[in-house]
Design a protein around this motif. Structure first.
Motif, PDB file in Angstrom:
ATOM      1  N   SER A 283       0.788  -1.232   0.000  1.00  8.74           N
ATOM      2  CA  SER A 283       0.000   0.000   0.000  1.00  8.74           C
ATOM      3  C   SER A 283       0.822   1.285   0.000  1.00  8.74           C
ATOM      4  N   SER A 284       1.699   1.471   1.002  1.00  8.50           N
ATOM      5  CA  SER A 284       2.331   2.782   1.216  1.00  8.50           C
ATOM      6  C   SER A 284       3.185   3.247   0.038  1.00  8.50           C
TER       7      SER A 284
ATOM      8  N   LEU B  44       2.469   6.815  -1.982  1.00  8.97           N
ATOM      9  CA  LEU B  44       3.472   7.884  -2.020  1.00  8.97           C
ATOM     10  C   LEU B  44       3.959   8.139  -3.451  1.00  8.97           C
ATOM     11  N   THR B  45       4.107   7.071  -4.239  1.00 10.81           N
ATOM     12  CA  THR B  45       4.485   7.238  -5.654  1.00 10.81           C
ATOM     13  C   THR B  45       3.408   8.035  -6.382  1.00 10.81           C
ATOM     14  N   LYS B  46       2.159   7.726  -6.085  1.00  9.45           N
ATOM     15  CA  LYS B  46       1.020   8.443  -6.696  1.00  9.45           C
ATOM     16  C   LYS B  46       1.009   9.903  -6.254  1.00  9.45           C
ATOM     17  N   ALA B  47       1.315  10.146  -4.977  1.00  8.85           N
ATOM     18  CA  ALA B  47       1.310  11.513  -4.443  1.00  8.85           C
ATOM     19  C   ALA B  47       2.359  12.384  -5.128  1.00  8.85           C
ATOM     20  N   VAL B  48       3.497  11.782  -5.465  1.00 10.41           N
ATOM     21  CA  VAL B  48       4.571  12.525  -6.141  1.00 10.41           C
ATOM     22  C   VAL B  48       4.251  12.706  -7.623  1.00 10.41           C
TER      23      VAL B  48
ATOM     24  N   ILE C  50      11.057   3.551  -7.757  1.00 14.85           N
ATOM     25  CA  ILE C  50      12.189   2.764  -7.251  1.00 14.85           C
ATOM     26  C   ILE C  50      12.523   3.163  -5.806  1.00 14.85           C
ATOM     27  N   ILE C  51      12.577   4.475  -5.542  1.00 22.53           N
ATOM     28  CA  ILE C  51      12.923   4.972  -4.204  1.00 22.53           C
ATOM     29  C   ILE C  51      11.971   4.409  -3.148  1.00 22.53           C
ATOM     30  N   PHE C  52      10.670   4.468  -3.425  1.00 20.32           N
ATOM     31  CA  PHE C  52       9.690   4.024  -2.428  1.00 20.32           C
ATOM     32  C   PHE C  52       9.557   2.497  -2.362  1.00 20.32           C
ATOM     33  N   CYS C  53       9.499   1.850  -3.524  1.00 20.42           N
ATOM     34  CA  CYS C  53       9.301   0.386  -3.532  1.00 20.42           C
ATOM     35  C   CYS C  53      10.510  -0.374  -2.986  1.00 20.42           C
TER      36      CYS C  53
END
Length: 328
Positions: free
Chosen positions: A102-103, A107-111, A254-257
């Protein structure tokens, strides 16, 4: 006095849990996030993301090979410190966890990054984690427990894949309405994620079996934030090299996942692999801290990462434009 003590007893024993996190979080909240993603994501974007093999390999190798190995090496140094040894073992379990379902997507979507790639890696990494995470836990920490792969796999399928497919099917019928009204999908996902964080904290601090010394807890929190910052910076460096071929939107995913770890999969898996361990609650603490910490840190960095991504995209667009011929 009697009534207050009885109430505390009910809370600590888990009887008084009106939110029922074992249902609302494990099934409903995660399913809602992926139904929301299926509804908001264009089918062609999801299809093209499946073919981005290099990105998927990078994320999965980083999170399931590099991450746990680096943590193990780091813990060899920390083992000589007075930090609680079970909290250190808990840090190792964090390294062995798969990416969250989920997270990282939210966060990827938010950016405004590559949401389709984030969804694929979150789902694929979770399925890989069903097999690889228990093996990593056994390798680094040791345990003699059998893991019910089938039940975990079916739970993941029902909470991740099915809602995503249903969301995509519903999108086909209401596509025009969605593009006209533009519902606040990001805000909906963020609210659901907030509920996950809230119930996680409630579970952590309502557990009467956790006996923590303040020194170890503070040091673990500092270490967790340091690990996250270091690994986010490392993935940024690797994915923005000149020969990497990743777009700025890919880098965000990549950063978040690569640096986020799953709590919804992790805690049930720890309970299965380390069933009967008297220090299981202490081993679980770093993961319970890591999950809200990664969301907090990620949320704080969203404006900075978004600003970088937009400026980088503009710079790349300018360099690709054909130069106008010089008139003599």
């Amino acid at each position: 006095m009697y009534h207050s003590s009885k109430r505390a007893e009910r809370i600590s024993s888990g009887v008084s849990r009106p939110l029922k996190p074992e249902i609302t979080i494990t099934y409903i909240a995660v399913s809602a996030i992926f139904f929301n993603s299926g509804l908001s994501l264009k089918t062609e974007e999801l299809t093209s993301a499946l073919m981005h093999v290099k990105l998927h390999l990078f994320v999965q190798i980083f999170t399931l090979v590099f991450f746990p190995t680096a943590i193990w090496l780091f813990l060899q140094l920390l083992s000589i410190t007075p930090i609680n040894e079970w909290l250190l073992k808990g840090l190792q379990t964090v390294g062995c966890m798969p990416p969250p379902v989920s997270s990282a997507v939210i966060l990827t979507k938010a950016v405004g990054g590559n949401e389709a790639a984030a969804i694929f890696n979150s789902a694929f990494g979770s399925f890989l984690g069903i097999v690889i995470t228990p093996l990593l836990l056994l390798l680094f920490l040791g345990s003699s427990s059998s893991v019910p792969f089938t039940s975990i796999f079916s739970q993941l399928f029902m909470t991740v894949v099915v809602p995503l497919i249903i969301g995509q099917i519903v999108r086909r019928y209401i596509k025009d309405w969605l593009e006209r009204k533009k519902p606040p999908f990001g805000a909906i996902s963020s609210c659901v994620l907030l509920m996950i964080i809230y119930t996680t904290f409630c579970d952590t601090f309502a557990n009467p079996n956790i006996d923590l010394d303040k020194f170890s807890l503070i040091i673990i929190v500092v270490i967790i934030f340091s690990i996250q910052m270091s690994f986010m910076f490392l993935t940024f460096l690797f994915s923005t090299r000149n020969n990497s071929s990743f777009t700025p939107a890919d880098t965000v995913a990549i950063i978040f996942c690569s640096t986020h770890k799953s709590l919804t999969l992790g805690i049930p898996m720890l309970k299965i692999v380390f069933a009967g361990y008297e220090h299981l609650s202490l081993i679980s603490v770093p993961l319970l801290i890591y999950h809200p910490a990664q969301i907090l840190l990620g949320s704080l960095l969203v404006p900075t990462i978004k600003s970088w991504m937009v400026s980088r995209q503009k710079a790349l667009k300018l360099t690709r434009q054909p130069k106008a011929p010089v008139k003599v």
